[in-house]
Write a protein that holds these residues in place. Structure first.
Motif, PDB file in Angstrom:
ATOM      1  N   UNK A  74      62.764  33.992  47.634  1.00 42.09           N
ATOM      2  CA  UNK A  74      61.449  34.844  47.913  1.00 42.09           C
ATOM      3  C   UNK A  74      60.744  34.586  48.109  1.00 42.09           C
ATOM      4  N   UNK A  75      59.903  33.815  47.301  1.00 42.57           N
ATOM      5  CA  UNK A  75      58.946  32.498  48.061  1.00 42.57           C
ATOM      6  C   UNK A  75      58.130  31.928  48.810  1.00 42.57           C
ATOM      7  N   UNK A  76      59.614  31.638  49.442  1.00 39.39           N
ATOM      8  CA  UNK A  76      59.663  30.628  50.487  1.00 39.39           C
ATOM      9  C   UNK A  76      59.419  31.039  52.349  1.00 39.39           C
ATOM     10  N   UNK A  77      58.553  30.402  52.442  1.00 41.46           N
ATOM     11  CA  UNK A  77      57.996  30.877  53.331  1.00 41.46           C
ATOM     12  C   UNK A  77      58.909  30.859  54.722  1.00 41.46           C
ATOM     13  N   UNK A  78      59.943  31.912  55.782  1.00 37.22           N
ATOM     14  CA  UNK A  78      60.389  31.049  57.208  1.00 37.22           C
ATOM     15  C   UNK A  78      59.554  30.926  57.516  1.00 37.22           C
ATOM     16  N   UNK A  79      57.880  31.510  57.756  1.00 36.01           N
ATOM     17  CA  UNK A  79      57.629  30.387  59.064  1.00 36.01           C
ATOM     18  C   UNK A  79      57.669  28.953  59.477  1.00 36.01           C
ATOM     19  N   UNK A  80      57.700  28.397  57.622  1.00 36.16           N
ATOM     20  CA  UNK A  80      57.548  27.720  57.481  1.00 36.16           C
ATOM     21  C   UNK A  80      58.553  26.274  57.561  1.00 36.16           C
ATOM     22  N   UNK A  81      59.621  27.239  57.266  1.00 30.05           N
ATOM     23  CA  UNK A  81      60.849  27.131  57.075  1.00 30.05           C
ATOM     24  C   UNK A  81      61.435  26.555  58.359  1.00 30.05           C
ATOM     25  N   UNK A  82      61.700  27.451  58.919  1.00 31.54           N
ATOM     26  CA  UNK A  82      61.514  27.505  61.266  1.00 31.54           C
ATOM     27  C   UNK A  82      61.324  26.240  61.528  1.00 31.54           C
ATOM     28  N   UNK A  83      60.079  25.657  60.807  1.00 27.56           N
ATOM     29  CA  UNK A  83      59.559  23.848  61.520  1.00 27.56           C
ATOM     30  C   UNK A  83      60.684  23.480  60.482  1.00 27.56           C
ATOM     31  N   UNK A  84      61.108  23.831  59.493  1.00 26.55           N
ATOM     32  CA  UNK A  84      62.133  22.178  58.812  1.00 26.55           C
ATOM     33  C   UNK A  84      63.241  22.643  59.176  1.00 26.55           C
ATOM     34  N   UNK A  85      63.258  23.462  59.854  1.00 27.60           N
ATOM     35  CA  UNK A  85      65.695  24.157  60.427  1.00 27.60           C
ATOM     36  C   UNK A  85      64.903  23.807  61.110  1.00 27.60           C
ATOM     37  N   UNK A  86      65.170  23.727  62.229  1.00 25.91           N
ATOM     38  CA  UNK A  86      65.333  24.485  63.740  1.00 25.91           C
ATOM     39  C   UNK A  86      66.903  25.087  64.439  1.00 25.91           C
ATOM     40  N   UNK A  87      66.072  25.954  64.996  1.00 24.04           N
ATOM     41  CA  UNK A  87      67.649  26.570  65.465  1.00 24.04           C
ATOM     42  C   UNK A  87      68.175  26.732  67.425  1.00 24.04           C
TER      43      UNK A  87
END
Ligand SMILES: Nc1ncnc2c1ncn2[C@@H]1O[C@H](COP(=O)(O)OP(=O)(O)OP(=O)(O)O)[C@@H](O)[C@H]1O
Ligand SMILES: [Mg+2]
Lengths: 271, 295
Positions: free
Chosen positions: A96-109
């Protein structure tokens, strides 16, 4: 005595092999629900760094659901719930602590239908860069050029950078979308049937590109095209009704699948 | 097979007929209003003050008032409508509160405008003590126009393809940035079309203004641009009779000898302005759309 020694040796080798495998994403016991409906059932899948992992299976078997939970694109869906672990650098992405916005910079789609923004070709690359804080315009345009070159689009568009991205062909649009994703420098690329809306020539270009990109990126590719999986993937996972029937290296999967259902699917007997 | 073909033919004929009837009614109406009024309309008519009992008055102040009230109405409506539309399209959860808000918006949209006028009289004119004024009129018209604006914005945002929105999110845009950077620009042509169309609606509205902006205009000095001066046209605390209110008033209680001419001329101007709004909404909207999609 001899036998024991040999066994130890084998075991050592085995653990060594295990360690040598450099995992980028380690999915364990992943279950995903939409309300009461379970779309992914207890799936485990080690995804190797700098490799292409293909997800195949009949429509509705949970491939997109699985893929989209990696960059948390399903978060907004009502009733969505994910259990289990998706470890990335020892962090559970489902935390739950993971910020999806920051995550998506790291994992692109990249999506099935090319989705360039209704701006110019250039802006499609520079706007996201600006969004991520790249202040200098010259730098942004330099990056744009770099990544357009990387996807092999530069020569085709360099004289029309200020034209609308929607004036490009479907295949060009898709490569633009890949370039746009690469420009924000992710390390993982998730692709959901990126070539299914494209003709064979455009598809071949995308495949060629993926093979080139895997040297720098870890790629997870959903595809309905078995030949495509066989051509580009290092590992292949066969999904069926939310479960993984078989997950192994691509060659083994297509030449000597262990499961009857895999064999049936490959030979087109169902799905 | 034969029968199905016949049914298809009949449907085509009947529907074409209905469409033709609508077009005929519309052109007849426009033709009537314009042919009666156009002779009255000249530069002098547009730029001279109305007179209360002599013949030969113009509609200068009323025309200005209509545009000025429209301006203020849009200054209030556009941000509120955008905010409401964004909320309804992007933030409102699918629950009872949202359903309730939706019912409120729909009810508001279907209220007769004279009722809104009365509401304006009670709240803006009397309760706040601002009296008949441009501000009270603009606020009343804002309530009149807001439901349409919210719906326009909501629908425009919802019409943006999901993949575009997901494209923004997948690139690491926050929800808000996805709205402002991806959704709003894509929805802009439809929002703009909606805004211009509702300008036409607001411009022609009379009933809601009778008891909010009032039916009189003080003597205006168009050279005085101090918005606090009582004879300045820009003063928003002064009463203001708009063009459509003027037409209604001249027609129903006017004592000028040429009241038919003034009413006809005013109506022609009113209809022309509204037509311009509607046509430019189409032209502008499709031009923008073309520009964005390069098709
Ligand atoms: N937003 C959603 N809400 C509820 N159920 C969903 C949602 N999205 C997908 N599902 C269900 O989850 C299951 C898996 O869907 P998913 O889209 O992951 O399949 P897929 O393997 O990607 O199929 P396809 O090959 O057609 O793209 C399906 O049964 C589908 O009906
Ligand atoms: Mg899918």
């Amino acid at each position: 005595m001899q036998a024991v020694l040999e066994r130890e040796l084998v075991e050592q080798q085995w653990t060594k092999e295990q360690q040598e495998v450099d995992l980028c994403l380690d999915v364990t016991d992943l279950s995903i629900f939409y309300g009461p409906k379970q779309a992914v059932k207890n799936v485990s899948m080690p995804i190797k760094r700098h490799s292409i992992t293909a997800l195949i299976g009949p429509s509705g078997c949970g491939k997109s659901t699985f893929l989209r939970s990696i960059n948390r694109m399903n978060d907004g869906i009502k009733g969505f719930k994910a259990e289990g672990n998706i470890l990335y650098d020892d962090v559970n992405l489902l935390d739950a602590n993971i910020d999806p916005v920051a995550l998506r910079k790291e994992i692109g789609m990249v999506f099935q239908r090319p989705n360039p923004f209704p701006n110019s070709i250039l802006k499609n690359l520079t706007l996201p860069l600006k969004e991520h804080g790249l202040k200098s315009k010259a730098k942004r345009e330099e990056y744009a050029e770099t990544y357009l070159k990387q996807v092999g689009l530069w020569d085709e568009v360099k004289d029309r950078l200020h034209e609308s991205a929607l004036s490009l062909s479907g295949g060009q649009q898709q490569r633009l979308c890949i370039a746009r994703t690469l420009a924000i420098q992710p390390s993982v690329l998730l692709l959901d049937e990126p070539a299914s809306a494209l003709d064979p020539i455009a598809t071949a270009k995308i495949e060629e590109l993926l093979l080139k990109l895997k040297e720098k990126y870890t790629i997870v590719l959903v595809t309905h095209n078995l030949q495509q999986a066989a051509r580009v993937a290092d590992d292949t996972a066969f999904f069926y009704q939310g479960e993984i029937v078989e997950f192994t290296d691509t060659k083994t999967f297509f030449q000597s699948p262990k499961e009857k259902r895999s064999e049936d699917y490959i030979s087109g007997r169902f799905g | 097979m034969q029968r199905r073909k016949l049914a298809d033919k009949t449907a085509t004929v009947v529907l074409t007929m209905f469409a033709a009837i609508i077009v005929i009614i519309l052109t007849a109406l426009l033709g009537y209003v314009l042919s009666l009024g156009i002779q009255q309309v000249n530069w002098d008519f547009l730029t001279s003050k109305s007179s209360s009992f002599r013949a030969g008055g113009g509609i200068q102040d009323q025309l200005f008032n209509s545009f000025y009230i429209l301006l203020w109405t849009m200054i209030f409506t556009i941000p509120l409508g955008l905010a409401g539309g964004i909320y309804m399209a992007e933030y409102a959860k699918d629950n009872r509160i949202t359903a309730f808000i939706r019912i409120c918006i729909e009810t508001l949209a279907s209220l007769p405008s004279i009722v809104l006028g009365m509401f304006g009289l009670l709240i803006f004119v009397n309760a706040t003590g601002m009296g008949y004024s441009i501000l009270a009129g603009a606020l009343t018209l804002t309530i009149f126009n807001l439901p349409i604006m919210i719906r326009t914005c909501e629908n425009a945002l919802r019409a943006v393809p999901l993949e575009l929105k997901e494209g923004g999110l997948a690139l690491g845009y926050t929800h808000w940035r996805t709205i402002t950077r991806v959704l709003l620009p894509s929805a802009f042509p439809s929002i703009l079309t909606g805004i211009i169309l509702s300008c036409g609606l607001v411009f022609g509205e009379a009933a809601a203004l009778l008891y909010s902006a009032g039916m009189t205009t003080p003597k205006l000095d168009f050279g005085n641009l101090n918005p606090f001066a009582s004879d300045s046209p820009l003063n928003i605390m002064r009463p203001a009779e708009t063009l459509s209110v003027h037409i209604w008033k001249v027609n129903s209680e006017g004592i000028i000898p040429d009241l038919r001419d003034v009413a006809d001329g005013g109506a022609a101007v009113l209809v022309t302005v509204i037509l311009i709004f509607n046509i430019s909404a189409r032209v502008f909207g499709s031009w923008l759309h073309k520009k964005l999609t390069a098709k």
